[in-house]
Design a protein around this motif. Structure first.
Motif, short mmCIF file in Angstrom:
data_model
loop_
_atom_site.label_atom_id
_atom_site.label_comp_id
_atom_site.label_asym_id
_atom_site.label_seq_id
_atom_site.Cartn_x
_atom_site.Cartn_y
_atom_site.Cartn_z
N UNK A 270 66.23 48.77 36.65
CA UNK A 270 67.04 49.20 37.80
C UNK A 270 68.16 50.13 37.35
N UNK A 271 68.82 49.79 36.24
CA UNK A 271 69.92 50.62 35.76
C UNK A 271 69.43 52.01 35.37
N UNK A 272 68.30 52.09 34.66
CA UNK A 272 67.79 53.37 34.18
C UNK A 272 67.29 54.26 35.31
N UNK A 273 66.74 53.63 36.35
CA UNK A 273 66.19 54.41 37.47
C UNK A 273 67.18 54.53 38.63
N UNK A 274 68.38 53.97 38.48
CA UNK A 274 69.39 54.09 39.53
C UNK A 274 69.01 53.35 40.80
N UNK A 275 68.43 52.16 40.63
CA UNK A 275 67.97 51.37 41.78
C UNK A 275 68.94 50.24 42.06
N UNK A 276 69.27 50.04 43.33
CA UNK A 276 70.09 48.89 43.71
C UNK A 276 69.55 48.29 45.01
N UNK A 277 70.27 47.31 45.54
CA UNK A 277 69.77 46.55 46.69
C UNK A 277 69.53 47.42 47.92
N UNK A 278 70.19 48.57 47.98
CA UNK A 278 69.98 49.46 49.13
C UNK A 278 68.54 49.96 49.20
N UNK A 279 67.79 49.85 48.11
CA UNK A 279 66.39 50.29 48.10
C UNK A 279 65.46 49.24 48.71
N UNK A 280 65.99 48.05 48.99
CA UNK A 280 65.15 47.05 49.65
C UNK A 280 64.63 47.61 50.96
N UNK A 281 63.32 47.46 51.18
CA UNK A 281 62.72 47.97 52.41
C UNK A 281 62.03 49.31 52.25
N UNK A 282 62.31 50.01 51.13
CA UNK A 282 61.66 51.30 50.89
C UNK A 282 60.16 51.08 50.64
N UNK A 283 59.34 51.98 51.17
CA UNK A 283 57.88 51.91 50.96
C UNK A 283 57.56 52.55 49.61
N UNK A 284 57.23 51.71 48.64
CA UNK A 284 57.00 52.20 47.29
C UNK A 284 55.67 52.93 47.15
N UNK A 285 54.82 52.87 48.16
CA UNK A 285 53.52 53.55 48.11
C UNK A 285 53.53 54.88 48.85
N UNK A 286 54.66 55.20 49.49
CA UNK A 286 54.78 56.45 50.24
C UNK A 286 55.22 57.56 49.28
N UNK A 287 54.40 58.61 49.12
CA UNK A 287 54.72 59.69 48.17
C UNK A 287 56.04 60.40 48.49
N UNK A 288 56.56 60.23 49.70
CA UNK A 288 57.83 60.89 50.05
C UNK A 288 59.04 59.99 49.79
N UNK A 289 58.82 58.73 49.37
CA UNK A 289 59.94 57.84 49.08
C UNK A 289 60.66 58.28 47.81
N UNK A 290 61.95 57.97 47.72
CA UNK A 290 62.73 58.36 46.55
C UNK A 290 62.24 57.61 45.31
N UNK A 291 61.79 56.39 45.49
CA UNK A 291 61.20 55.63 44.38
C UNK A 291 59.80 55.24 44.80
N UNK A 292 58.84 55.38 43.91
CA UNK A 292 57.48 55.00 44.27
C UNK A 292 56.68 54.55 43.06
N UNK A 293 55.59 53.84 43.34
CA UNK A 293 54.70 53.34 42.31
C UNK A 293 53.33 53.95 42.54
N UNK A 294 52.78 54.54 41.48
CA UNK A 294 51.52 55.26 41.58
C UNK A 294 50.52 54.68 40.61
N UNK A 295 49.22 54.91 40.86
CA UNK A 295 48.21 54.49 39.89
C UNK A 295 48.42 55.23 38.57
N UNK A 296 47.98 54.61 37.50
CA UNK A 296 48.10 55.26 36.20
C UNK A 296 47.27 56.55 36.18
N UNK A 297 47.77 57.53 35.45
CA UNK A 297 47.04 58.78 35.25
C UNK A 297 45.74 58.48 34.50
#
Length: 197
Positions: free
Chosen positions: A129-156
């Motif tokens: 969280x510290x390295x990626x600048x993530x805090x509780x305000x990110x709760x609710x963000x869609x991590x699978x949406x390519x337009x989200x500020x933070x997201x999780x993708x399949x491995x290359x």
DNA sequence: AGTTGGATGGTCT
DNA sequence: GACCATCCAACTG
């Protein structure tokens, strides 16, 4: 895992360590008390971020996993940097300086974080969280949406496959058996970025 | 190199 | 009022 727009400063890393917290029965899960204001997103649809504060100072990022109505999430415990190392180091330093009271403490933090190997920048749930600048305000963000500020993708596809090993989860000594001993921590064995070797 | 204790605030009984 | 899905510094040996 990816943060920010494409280009300079974007932070990208390979997730090398996670833990699963599954259901209200799981006596190690925040869902063990049922639905509360803190854990409410765990009961919602999958793909959503759940970020909480532990020990009064560290934020932890989770990905909600099961269908709506079933409380489950995966804690992202460690990430091996792929791009944006300078941005991660800067975020780690900013995080540390926010807490350092004396000038000696600030100097120590600057030296220590400046010397950190890239693989150690996000080697723990609070450090991710510290390295990626993530805090509780990110709760609710869609991590699978390519337009989200933070997201999780399949491995290359060009990445080498992970050699996945399981262990018991960390920091849940309070939980009753069998939950305490379930091997629900998953690591990419041999990674230099793990929270615990 | 491994162990111990302090920091620090939100959440739940 | 107790307890934490942690991290780091300061000890021991």
């Amino acid at each position: 895992m990816r943060e920010g727009e494409a280009g300079a400063g974007t932070r990208v890393g390979r997730i090398v360590e996670v833990e699963a917290y599954i259901g209200e029965d799981d006596q190690a899960s925040h869902a063990r008390f049922g639905r509360t204001s803190r854990n409410a997103v765990m009961f919602g649809p999958p793909g959503i971020a759940y970020v909480y504060l532990v020990y009064g100072m560290h934020e932890c990022l989770n990905l909600v996993t099961e269908p709506e109505g079933r409380a489950a999430a995966v804690l992202i415990r460690a990430v091996d940097p792929v791009a944006g190392v300078a941005a991660m180091r800067a975020a780690r330093l900013a995080h540390a300086l926010r807490r350092a009271r004396t000038s000696e403490a600030r100097a120590r933090a600057e030296a220590r974080i400046g010397d950190l190997a890239p693989a150690r920048l996000a080697a723990g749930p609070g450090l991710v969280a510290a390295a990626f600048g993530i805090d509780r305000e990110k709760t609710g963000v869609d991590l699978l949406d390519p337009t989200s500020s933070v997201r999780i993708e399949p491995a290359d596809a060009t990445e080498p496959p992970a050699r996945i090993t399981q262990t018991a989860r960390i920091g849940i000594g309070y939980a009753a058996e069998p939950w305490r001993s379930h091997a629900w921590r998953f690591i990419d064995a041999g990674s230099q970025a793990l929270s615990i070797a």
